[in-house]
Design a protein around this motif. Sequence first.
Motif, PDB file in Angstrom:
ATOM      1  N   ILE A  60      -2.800  -6.250  -9.821  1.00 59.82           N
ATOM      2  CA  ILE A  60      -3.221  -6.613  -8.461  1.00 59.82           C
ATOM      3  C   ILE A  60      -2.499  -5.742  -7.447  1.00 59.82           C
ATOM      4  O   ILE A  60      -3.101  -5.245  -6.485  1.00 59.82           O
ATOM      5  CB  ILE A  60      -2.942  -8.104  -8.205  1.00 59.82           C
ATOM      6  N   GLU A  61      -1.210  -5.515  -7.674  1.00 62.07           N
ATOM      7  CA  GLU A  61      -0.432  -4.674  -6.760  1.00 62.07           C
ATOM      8  C   GLU A  61      -0.997  -3.256  -6.703  1.00 62.07           C
ATOM      9  O   GLU A  61      -1.091  -2.657  -5.623  1.00 62.07           O
ATOM     10  CB  GLU A  61       1.025  -4.642  -7.222  1.00 62.07           C
ATOM     11  N   VAL A  62      -1.402  -2.721  -7.849  1.00 60.05           N
ATOM     12  CA  VAL A  62      -1.926  -1.355  -7.900  1.00 60.05           C
ATOM     13  C   VAL A  62      -3.340  -1.270  -7.339  1.00 60.05           C
ATOM     14  O   VAL A  62      -3.682  -0.304  -6.637  1.00 60.05           O
ATOM     15  CB  VAL A  62      -1.901  -0.840  -9.358  1.00 60.05           C
ATOM     16  N   LEU A  63      -4.164  -2.271  -7.592  1.00 58.20           N
ATOM     17  CA  LEU A  63      -5.594  -2.179  -7.279  1.00 58.20           C
ATOM     18  C   LEU A  63      -5.979  -2.721  -5.906  1.00 58.20           C
ATOM     19  O   LEU A  63      -7.048  -2.383  -5.389  1.00 58.20           O
ATOM     20  CB  LEU A  63      -6.399  -2.948  -8.341  1.00 58.20           C
ATOM     21  N   ASP A  64      -5.171  -3.567  -5.327  1.00 60.39           N
ATOM     22  CA  ASP A  64      -5.548  -4.257  -4.090  1.00 60.39           C
ATOM     23  C   ASP A  64      -5.900  -3.254  -2.987  1.00 60.39           C
ATOM     24  O   ASP A  64      -5.123  -2.329  -2.704  1.00 60.39           O
ATOM     25  CB  ASP A  64      -4.413  -5.168  -3.635  1.00 60.39           C
ATOM     26  N   ASN A  65      -7.089  -3.430  -2.408  1.00 53.65           N
ATOM     27  CA  ASN A  65      -7.549  -2.563  -1.328  1.00 53.65           C
ATOM     28  C   ASN A  65      -8.678  -3.268  -0.593  1.00 53.65           C
ATOM     29  O   ASN A  65      -9.191  -4.295  -1.044  1.00 53.65           O
ATOM     30  CB  ASN A  65      -8.026  -1.215  -1.889  1.00 53.65           C
ATOM     31  N   ASP A  66      -9.089  -2.715   0.542  1.00 50.13           N
ATOM     32  CA  ASP A  66     -10.082  -3.384   1.381  1.00 50.13           C
ATOM     33  C   ASP A  66     -11.504  -3.258   0.857  1.00 50.13           C
ATOM     34  O   ASP A  66     -12.388  -4.020   1.255  1.00 50.13           O
ATOM     35  CB  ASP A  66     -10.016  -2.832   2.808  1.00 50.13           C
ATOM     36  N   THR A  67     -11.755  -2.290  -0.016  1.00 50.97           N
ATOM     37  CA  THR A  67     -13.111  -2.099  -0.544  1.00 50.97           C
ATOM     38  C   THR A  67     -13.418  -3.088  -1.669  1.00 50.97           C
ATOM     39  O   THR A  67     -14.491  -3.701  -1.709  1.00 50.97           O
ATOM     40  CB  THR A  67     -13.292  -0.664  -1.062  1.00 50.97           C
ATOM     41  N   GLY A  68     -12.483  -3.243  -2.603  1.00 49.89           N
ATOM     42  CA  GLY A  68     -12.671  -4.184  -3.688  1.00 49.89           C
ATOM     43  C   GLY A  68     -12.149  -3.645  -5.005  1.00 49.89           C
ATOM     44  O   GLY A  68     -11.879  -2.453  -5.148  1.00 49.89           O
ATOM     45  N   PHE A  69     -11.978  -4.558  -5.975  1.00 52.50           N
ATOM     46  CA  PHE A  69     -11.571  -4.130  -7.305  1.00 52.50           C
ATOM     47  C   PHE A  69     -12.187  -5.044  -8.354  1.00 52.50           C
ATOM     48  O   PHE A  69     -12.609  -6.171  -8.084  1.00 52.50           O
ATOM     49  CB  PHE A  69     -10.040  -4.075  -7.454  1.00 52.50           C
ATOM     50  N   PHE A  70     -12.213  -4.516  -9.580  1.00 52.77           N
ATOM     51  CA  PHE A  70     -12.675  -5.245 -10.761  1.00 52.77           C
ATOM     52  C   PHE A  70     -11.597  -5.122 -11.820  1.00 52.77           C
ATOM     53  O   PHE A  70     -11.143  -4.013 -12.123  1.00 52.77           O
ATOM     54  CB  PHE A  70     -13.988  -4.668 -11.278  1.00 52.77           C
TER      55      PHE A  70
END
Length: 517
Positions: free
Chosen positions: A286-296
């Motif tokens: 979550i720390e690496v992927l978190d962003n305003d566009t989105g993640f899976f």
Amino acid sequence: MKLKRTLALSLAAVTLAGTLAGCGGTAAGEPQSPDTGLPASAPAVQSLSAAAPQAARSPKYVFLFIGDGMSYPQFQAASDYLGAMADDDDGILGGNVPLSFMNFPVAGSAVTYDSTSFCPDSASTATAISTGHKTYSGTINMDETATVAYETIAEQLKAQKNFKIGVISSVNLNHATPAAFYAHQASRGSYYEIGEELVQSGFEYFAGGGLLKPTGSDSDKTSLYDLAAQAGYKVVQTQAGAEKVTAADGKVLIIDEHLADSDAFAYENDRPEGDWALSDYVAKGIEVLDNDTGFFMMVEGGKIDWACHANDAGSTIADTIALSEAVDVAIEFAKSHADETLIVVTGDHETGGLTIGYAGTDYDTYLANLSNQKISYAKFDSDYVAKYRENKTSFEDVLKDVEALFGLKTTGGEGDTLVLTEYELGLLKSAYEKTMSEAGSKEYTQAEYVLYGTYEPLSVTITHLLNNKSGISFASYAHTGLPVAVFAQGAGEELFEGFYDNTQIYAKMASLLGVAE
């Protein structure tokens, strides 16, 4: 045993979950039903929600948890075990303690057959979940002719939506289930080629067990870890290094420092305090992927399957609880993104034919007996059985370890359900003799295979006896055809109600997320 340690965490998770609760493909060349999205020749398993309703919310953050080998028996056994451990000593059954995802507001079921069998494998079932297509067992994201490659939900989200992607597994990162989200191979055994596709995927976060055949089957190829580094991945193989990883590192490949059998995570029963669990890798993801566009993020609890293959109920339950604790991390994230997060928890197939109940205990269960298990079958093999052979350890001395590590004993008071009967002691003695005489050979007769599978006779007999004395039994050393549960919480959760084909898990996610094949 970690089962005791996780009881308080699971009880807390129940409270937390309670406060938070509030495009399919077909086999190549086969016509598709316009009503269900399933092959026209498929059995009458109807999807109750094959298309997204207009009001369904599109999530920005998607967590897909897959318990490999986890169906109803696995999570129910874990829940019942926790309940047994929490019961008062007054003889009154207090009920079970649901794992966090069992309290999700939506629950469905998915059938798991593939193009080969009603007892499918992980490659084909993960393909169905990740692409919406059926295929042969052993095949990853390819059709039955091995000429057509299927694009995965993860690849589509990266290409079409610019989502960041994470893949986490407690087993090898080029094993079948994680591979099904980035690779396309006719054989799940093409480990080096799968690893090359991992590197080429460009996904931002990989974390889990070590890569199999990292220098190829003949050890003559460039290391996959070197290829990853050349492709811009930060390759981390220590826990201290993993703790320092941040989003600023870009693409990250983390391999657990404390690898165990087959270069996978240690079983939860064997994990020392302080070593990272599956939940820690989810938190870092979550720390690496978190962003305003989105993640899976796809997270696999792979050692549930391995424990079930070996008929080790104690390790099965411990790793199922470990998966639930990883789900808790996603639940915590969703508290701050309630309208934007979707969490789906499912299995790819059932393994072992696990059931709660055993002929020898009739209507009774003694699930708390499993708390006596201090070690997985695999660690018992590596740390004890190997030395028994080397030292020609006597059966009497082996029994001392069996009592210390599994609670099974030869003497005890009246009503002691862990005391071995003469019949059970005979089974254990025969297994000991087989283990000591064959020095690892697995050329068994049919009768021996039924008793031992492909496992160490002594180890699997010990777990069988403890299972049975607890009121747990297994029917197989392989996969079965049971349907799996599908739990959902968050944006678009309502789509996952009903009874449907596993290809519809992909279809529902794709519809919600607005991606096209």
